[in-house]
Design a protein around this motif. Sequence first.
Motif, PDB file in Angstrom:
ATOM      1  N   UNK A   3       0.826  -1.214   0.000  1.00 20.99           N
ATOM      2  CA  UNK A   3       0.000   0.000   0.000  1.00 20.99           C
ATOM      3  C   UNK A   3       0.853   1.255   0.000  1.00 20.99           C
ATOM      4  N   UNK A   4       2.015   1.176   0.618  1.00 21.31           N
ATOM      5  CA  UNK A   4       2.894   2.341   0.702  1.00 21.31           C
ATOM      6  C   UNK A   4       3.690   2.531  -0.589  1.00 21.31           C
ATOM      7  N   UNK A   5       4.393   1.500  -1.008  1.00 29.57           N
ATOM      8  CA  UNK A   5       5.355   1.655  -2.098  1.00 29.57           C
ATOM      9  C   UNK A   5       4.788   1.352  -3.479  1.00 29.57           C
ATOM     10  N   UNK A   6       3.680   0.639  -3.544  1.00 29.82           N
ATOM     11  CA  UNK A   6       3.118   0.306  -4.845  1.00 29.82           C
ATOM     12  C   UNK A   6       1.744   0.932  -5.055  1.00 29.82           C
ATOM     13  N   UNK A  11      -2.771  10.453 -11.627  1.00 26.98           N
ATOM     14  CA  UNK A  11      -2.790  11.248 -12.839  1.00 26.98           C
ATOM     15  C   UNK A  11      -2.176  10.629 -14.074  1.00 26.98           C
ATOM     16  N   UNK A  12      -1.609   9.432 -13.991  1.00 34.71           N
ATOM     17  CA  UNK A  12      -1.037   8.816 -15.186  1.00 34.71           C
ATOM     18  C   UNK A  12      -2.137   8.181 -16.024  1.00 34.71           C
ATOM     19  N   UNK A  13      -1.928   8.144 -17.341  1.00 38.49           N
ATOM     20  CA  UNK A  13      -2.976   7.623 -18.220  1.00 38.49           C
ATOM     21  C   UNK A  13      -3.094   6.111 -18.128  1.00 38.49           C
ATOM     22  N   UNK A  14      -2.053   5.440 -17.592  1.00 33.96           N
ATOM     23  CA  UNK A  14      -2.100   4.007 -17.324  1.00 33.96           C
ATOM     24  C   UNK A  14      -1.578   3.769 -15.915  1.00 33.96           C
ATOM     25  N   UNK A  15      -2.134   2.798 -15.183  1.00 37.52           N
ATOM     26  CA  UNK A  15      -1.697   2.562 -13.801  1.00 37.52           C
ATOM     27  C   UNK A  15      -0.217   2.185 -13.733  1.00 37.52           C
ATOM     28  N   UNK A  16       0.511   2.864 -12.838  1.00 33.80           N
ATOM     29  CA  UNK A  16       1.900   2.543 -12.571  1.00 33.80           C
ATOM     30  C   UNK A  16       2.146   2.714 -11.079  1.00 33.80           C
ATOM     31  N   UNK A  17       2.921   1.828 -10.452  1.00 33.81           N
ATOM     32  CA  UNK A  17       3.192   1.971  -9.016  1.00 33.81           C
ATOM     33  C   UNK A  17       4.131   3.137  -8.741  1.00 33.81           C
ATOM     34  N   UNK A  18       4.018   3.694  -7.553  1.00 34.27           N
ATOM     35  CA  UNK A  18       4.860   4.823  -7.170  1.00 34.27           C
ATOM     36  C   UNK A  18       6.344   4.454  -7.182  1.00 34.27           C
ATOM     37  N   UNK A  19       6.655   3.232  -6.742  1.00 33.37           N
ATOM     38  CA  UNK A  19       8.040   2.766  -6.730  1.00 33.37           C
ATOM     39  C   UNK A  19       8.084   1.317  -7.220  1.00 33.37           C
ATOM     40  N   UNK A  20       9.220   0.947  -7.782  1.00 34.07           N
ATOM     41  CA  UNK A  20       9.444  -0.446  -8.158  1.00 34.07           C
ATOM     42  C   UNK A  20      10.115  -1.145  -6.993  1.00 34.07           C
ATOM     43  N   UNK A  21       9.565  -2.270  -6.572  1.00 37.38           N
ATOM     44  CA  UNK A  21      10.034  -2.944  -5.366  1.00 37.38           C
ATOM     45  C   UNK A  21      10.524  -4.357  -5.693  1.00 37.38           C
ATOM     46  N   UNK A  22      11.662  -4.706  -5.146  1.00 37.78           N
ATOM     47  CA  UNK A  22      12.167  -6.069  -5.250  1.00 37.78           C
ATOM     48  C   UNK A  22      12.286  -6.631  -3.838  1.00 37.78           C
ATOM     49  N   UNK A  23      11.581  -7.705  -3.575  1.00 41.43           N
ATOM     50  CA  UNK A  23      11.602  -8.317  -2.247  1.00 41.43           C
ATOM     51  C   UNK A  23      12.751  -9.319  -2.148  1.00 41.43           C
ATOM     52  N   UNK A  24      13.500  -9.211  -1.060  1.00 41.21           N
ATOM     53  CA  UNK A  24      14.648 -10.081  -0.850  1.00 41.21           C
ATOM     54  C   UNK A  24      14.586 -10.632   0.574  1.00 41.21           C
TER      55      UNK A  24
END
Length: 306
Positions: A3-6, A11-24
């Motif tokens: 919910x926080x990072x993604x 306002x973008x014309x297509x959905x995009x997450x706020x940040x790209x996250x890689x779980x490790x």
Amino acid sequence: MKKIFQEEVPGLIRPEPMFSVKRVEPKAMTRILRMATNLVFVTTFDDKKPGSQSINAQFAQNLKDKAAEDRNFHMYRANDEFAKGQEVIYFFGNNEEELVANLENNRARIQNIFRVREKERLEKLILNRKSGDARAGGEPLGLNLNLPASYQIAKAESDFLWLRQPTPNTNRADISLFYHVQNYVSEEQLKPENIMRMRNNITRQHIFGDPSNRDSFLTLEYEYPEPTFFYTQVAGNYAIEMRGGWKTNTNSMGGSMLGIAFVDQENNKLYYMEGFVYYPNEKHREAIREIETLLTGTTLLRAAAE
């Protein structure tokens, strides 16, 4: 954490997450992964699993004691811990319930921390060579413009300036920035409906998808995405930010946009500036992030001189 990072960028014309996250998994952290620009560690002190124990071992006892005493103490920042220019944040709680509650209550604050750091990094990256033409073009409007040398003047008038960074290939977005100044009369001008009307009047007069077709002027997209408004600051002044989509009146082109309206009260001037992206079938998040960085770095000439 999703919910926080993604959360979707507004306002973008297509959905995009706020940040790209890689779980490790903590045990899988390597030296190379520790060099990442942004690192987030998440744990609870009552979790006995190996992953949490690995993270917990990095905490000094005084931090654990403070978390036990203060239920609202849930975050610790450690800049440049493993690499220069790095943002490292530890999120923690005595138990999962505490951790989740604190994360939910501080979502906007956490997002803003990383937005600001990304903005600072991007500013250093793209402003290593500045545009003298942009600086000269902004002077008649009373603005100090710090833009990369790649931006070229497309149109300049006493109250309007349009700069464009044309893309030489499909790997970079076509970004335009424009600036407009007019007399400030009343607070009514800063109402969302009046900002949208002002913006469309500007583009109807100056910006066309096809310069040979006066009906191809740019207009706001009102349905999807619907324009959204936020409060912000530019050049130390109260400002209204508008995010959404744009299209040509002929529906031949379109993309995402970010606009900002603010007032120079000392000189009774109302400024509107906007960046819009043309990048068909590609992601717009990074282009809008560049636009935000450049627009919010705008200052009034007298302020810059001081």
